[in-house]
Design an enzyme around this catalytic site. Structure first.
Site, PDB file in Angstrom:
ATOM      1  N   LYS A  92       0.660  -0.771  -0.136  1.00 29.76           N
ATOM      2  CA  LYS A  92       0.135   0.099   0.183  1.00 29.76           C
ATOM      3  C   LYS A  92       1.102   1.384   0.328  1.00 29.76           C
ATOM      4  O   LYS A  92       1.676   1.456   0.649  1.00 29.76           O
ATOM      5  CB  LYS A  92      -0.973  -0.244   1.043  1.00 29.76           C
ATOM      6  CG  LYS A  92      -1.846   1.086   1.087  1.00 29.76           C
ATOM      7  CD  LYS A  92      -3.198   1.106   0.609  1.00 29.76           C
ATOM      8  CE  LYS A  92      -4.165   1.689   0.311  1.00 29.76           C
ATOM      9  NZ  LYS A  92      -3.461   2.658  -1.139  1.00 29.76           N
TER      10      LYS A  92
ATOM     11  N   GLN B  83       7.162   4.013   3.956  1.00 30.18           N
ATOM     12  CA  GLN B  83       5.288   3.852   4.067  1.00 30.18           C
ATOM     13  C   GLN B  83       5.315   2.197   5.203  1.00 30.18           C
ATOM     14  O   GLN B  83       4.286   2.100   5.615  1.00 30.18           O
ATOM     15  CB  GLN B  83       4.907   3.712   2.619  1.00 30.18           C
ATOM     16  CG  GLN B  83       3.472   3.660   2.139  1.00 30.18           C
ATOM     17  CD  GLN B  83       3.301   4.908   2.353  1.00 30.18           C
ATOM     18  OE1 GLN B  83       3.765   5.353   1.500  1.00 30.18           O
ATOM     19  NE2 GLN B  83       1.830   4.865   3.136  1.00 30.18           N
TER      20      GLN B  83
ATOM     21  N   LYS C   2       5.510   3.533   8.505  1.00 29.87           N
ATOM     22  CA  LYS C   2       4.010   4.026   8.397  1.00 29.87           C
ATOM     23  C   LYS C   2       2.554   3.454   8.953  1.00 29.87           C
ATOM     24  O   LYS C   2       1.703   3.646   9.663  1.00 29.87           O
ATOM     25  CB  LYS C   2       3.755   5.593   7.654  1.00 29.87           C
ATOM     26  CG  LYS C   2       2.621   6.253   7.772  1.00 29.87           C
ATOM     27  CD  LYS C   2       2.431   7.313   6.206  1.00 29.87           C
ATOM     28  CE  LYS C   2       3.662   7.644   5.452  1.00 29.87           C
ATOM     29  NZ  LYS C   2       3.314   8.432   4.664  1.00 29.87           N
TER      30      LYS C   2
ATOM     31  N   LYS D  88       5.975   1.737  -2.217  1.00 35.18           N
ATOM     32  CA  LYS D  88       5.223   3.388  -3.546  1.00 35.18           C
ATOM     33  C   LYS D  88       6.424   3.301  -5.412  1.00 35.18           C
ATOM     34  O   LYS D  88       6.531   2.597  -5.059  1.00 35.18           O
ATOM     35  CB  LYS D  88       6.794   4.478  -2.824  1.00 35.18           C
ATOM     36  CG  LYS D  88       6.004   5.393  -2.519  1.00 35.18           C
ATOM     37  CD  LYS D  88       5.307   6.093  -2.106  1.00 35.18           C
ATOM     38  CE  LYS D  88       4.689   7.639  -1.623  1.00 35.18           C
ATOM     39  NZ  LYS D  88       3.924   7.837  -0.395  1.00 35.18           N
TER      40      LYS D  88
ATOM     41  N   GLY E 181      -2.570   8.540  -4.941  1.00 36.36           N
ATOM     42  CA  GLY E 181      -2.541   9.310  -4.989  1.00 36.36           C
ATOM     43  C   GLY E 181      -0.874   9.645  -3.728  1.00 36.36           C
ATOM     44  O   GLY E 181      -0.980   9.070  -3.342  1.00 36.36           O
ATOM     45  N   ASP E 182      -0.167  10.594  -4.467  1.00 37.14           N
ATOM     46  CA  ASP E 182       0.772  11.656  -3.805  1.00 37.14           C
ATOM     47  C   ASP E 182       0.953  12.159  -4.507  1.00 37.14           C
ATOM     48  O   ASP E 182       0.257  13.109  -5.125  1.00 37.14           O
ATOM     49  CB  ASP E 182       1.705  10.758  -3.395  1.00 37.14           C
ATOM     50  CG  ASP E 182       3.394  11.247  -2.507  1.00 37.14           C
ATOM     51  OD1 ASP E 182       2.697  11.244  -1.372  1.00 37.14           O
ATOM     52  OD2 ASP E 182       3.841  11.941  -3.362  1.00 37.14           O
TER      53      ASP E 182
ATOM     54  N   THR F 243      -4.729  13.178   4.607  1.00 38.72           N
ATOM     55  CA  THR F 243      -3.207  13.685   5.713  1.00 38.72           C
ATOM     56  C   THR F 243      -3.339  14.772   6.280  1.00 38.72           C
ATOM     57  O   THR F 243      -2.473  15.087   7.150  1.00 38.72           O
ATOM     58  CB  THR F 243      -2.656  13.689   4.738  1.00 38.72           C
ATOM     59  OG1 THR F 243      -3.285  12.375   3.289  1.00 38.72           O
ATOM     60  CG2 THR F 243      -1.268  13.409   4.820  1.00 38.72           C
TER      61      THR F 243
END
Ligand code: GLU
Length: 450
Positions: A94, A115, A118, A130, A169-170, A213
């Site tokens: 993820k 990630q 996290k 990622k 997304g990012d 976020t």
């Protein structure tokens, strides 16, 4: 190299740098985690026997591919793209996709590594990954963005799935891009499944995901302040960025009673000493998300200062939320902020503070909420989107927001539990790293030599 050498940070980092040359961001992210967890490794025969550090710093796999697309002039264009599937010990991979001209393997490895911890901290079953491309969305038409996203998904679709890997997304990948990506996945596979998160509300997206976020970062900051008996009333905040994270961080800061005086983009920052009000924020959101304009237009419209080519860290404030990108706040900035009396920093972006800046904040007794704890709200609500998709239900905005607040509280609690006091202040860096690490490492030990 013996197993004991893996207990020496310098020896371990020398080996890691040799194995991963010319990847300074990845080295920085690993070093920070290793420093925090080394005492546990020294105490745990099981982790040492399992060569946990050597394995947890090596991605499960990296997929690298070409994305060929056609621009509006009919030219054939080629970009490079990757998906770094870092670790799926505690759940399907993820993590977001980033489209930016600076994207390279180093960036995506650091982000995938971060990630992993996290996602572990959120308490939800999500592994770390990622991906992204060096495609530069700036100045591209909607049609070009669509063609690029469709071409990207044509390759990516064979590597993802709701139980395998779930991108989101990012930077450079928002609602528009996720729509194009999901549409192409659905067309190619003839399946409507939760293979992406951050989707539009009409096709399986979660209420509250776009706010998550930024709102989550402010909820985390609220917990840090509350832990020492403080709150937002009468406090001034400096925020960097004007993308999704920054806009919703500002939104929640205003709601909770803080005054926000800055926002930025890659061209510079605006300083609005009267404070960004809800109306001004609405205007800024339109500017950045619909018109895709420059931050200087805010200064022209609302008659305040625009500082070209600068970051907002020299503006005196009580609170700081770096919400733009990695390494945007350096040692010098941190010293300036400390001199100006900064009280707390919460990282909305991924690794926005350099190692030296973090050390300076700790030395000065500033409350410091690292990204993998403070910005975990985004991926946490992605996890909730996965659950809703699997159950084929949709929770209300209020239900999602309540869960987000609980998750951020829980992350804060885990950080406090696994940290120690540094200058009389909770060391959230250590707390986040240790707590995130233990869950992943324990799963890896349970699986044997995999
Ligand atoms: N890109 C976001 C992050 O850095 C969100 C990832 C996701 O929702 O999967 O955590």
């Amino acid at each position: 190299m013996t197993k004991d050498d893996f207990c020496d940070i310098d020896i371990f980092m020398t080996g890691l740098k040799r194995r991963n040359p010319a990847e300074p961001n990845f080295h920085q992210a690993v070093h920070e985690v290793i420093e925090s967890v080394m005492p546990i490794i020294r105490d745990s025969q099981a982790y040492r026997d399992a060569s946990i550090l050597e394995r947890i710093t090596e991605p499960d796999r990296i997929i690298m591919f070409r994305v060929t697309w056609m621009d509006d002039q009919g030219n054939v264009r080629a970009n490079r793209a990757w998906r770094v599937q870092f670790n799926n010990s505690i759940g399907p991979y993820k993590g977001g996709l980033r489209f930016h001209k600076s994207v390279d393997l180093d960036t995506l490895k650091f982000l995938g590594f971060e990630q992993t911890f996290k996602n572990s901290l959120t308490g939800l079953p999500m592994g770390g990954a990622k991906g992204g491309s060096n495609f530069n969305p700036k100045g591209k038409s909607d049609a070009e963005i669509m063609r690029f996203c469709h071409a990207m998904m044509t390759e990516l679709q064979r590597h993802i799935g709701e139980d395998t890997d779930v991108p989101a997304g990012d930077i450079g990948v928002g609602a528009r891009e996720l729509g194009f990506l999901f549409g192409q996945y659905k067309r190619l596979n003839n399946r409507f499944a939760g293979v992406l998160t951050g989707k539009g509300l009409s096709f399986g997206g979660s209420a509250g995901r776009k706010e998550a976020t930024g709102h989550g970062a402010v909820y985390f900051l609220k917990e840090m302040l509350a832990h020492r008996g403080d709150g937002f009333d009468g406090k001034t905040a400096i925020v960097s960025g004007s993308g999704n994270v920054a806009l919703y961080a500002i939104d929640k800061l205003l709601e909770l009673g803080a005054k926000v005086v800055t926002a930025s983009d890659s061209s510079g920052f605006i300083h609005d000493p009267d404070g960004i009000t809800a109306d001004k924020l609405e205007w800024l959101t339109q500017l950045k998300e619909v018109k895709r304009g420059r931050i200087s237009e805010y200064a022209e419209h609302f008659h305040c200062e625009f500082h070209a080519g600068q970051r907002p860290w020299m503006i005196p404030a009580d609170l700081a939320l770096p919400c733009a990108t990695q390494n945007e706040l350096n040692h010098k900035d941190a010293l300036t902020m400390i001199n100006n009396g900064i009280q707390a920093v919460a990282e909305g972006a991924n690794m926005p503070s350099t190692t030296e800046a973090v050390i300076a904040f700790h030395k000065a007794g500033v409350l410091f909420g690292p990204a993998k704890a403070a910005n975990a709200g985004g991926v946490a609500v992605s996890g909730l989107e996965q659950s809703q998709n699997a159950l084929r239900i949709a929770w209300t905005h209020q239900q999602v927001d309540e869960k987000l607040q609980e998750i951020m509280k829980d992350i804060h609690q885990k950080c406090v539990q696994h940290s120690e006091l540094n200058n009389g202040v909770v060391d959230y860096v250590k707390g986040a790293n240790v707590s995130g690490f233990i869950k992943v490492a324990d799963a890896m030990v349970a699986y044997g030599a995999i």
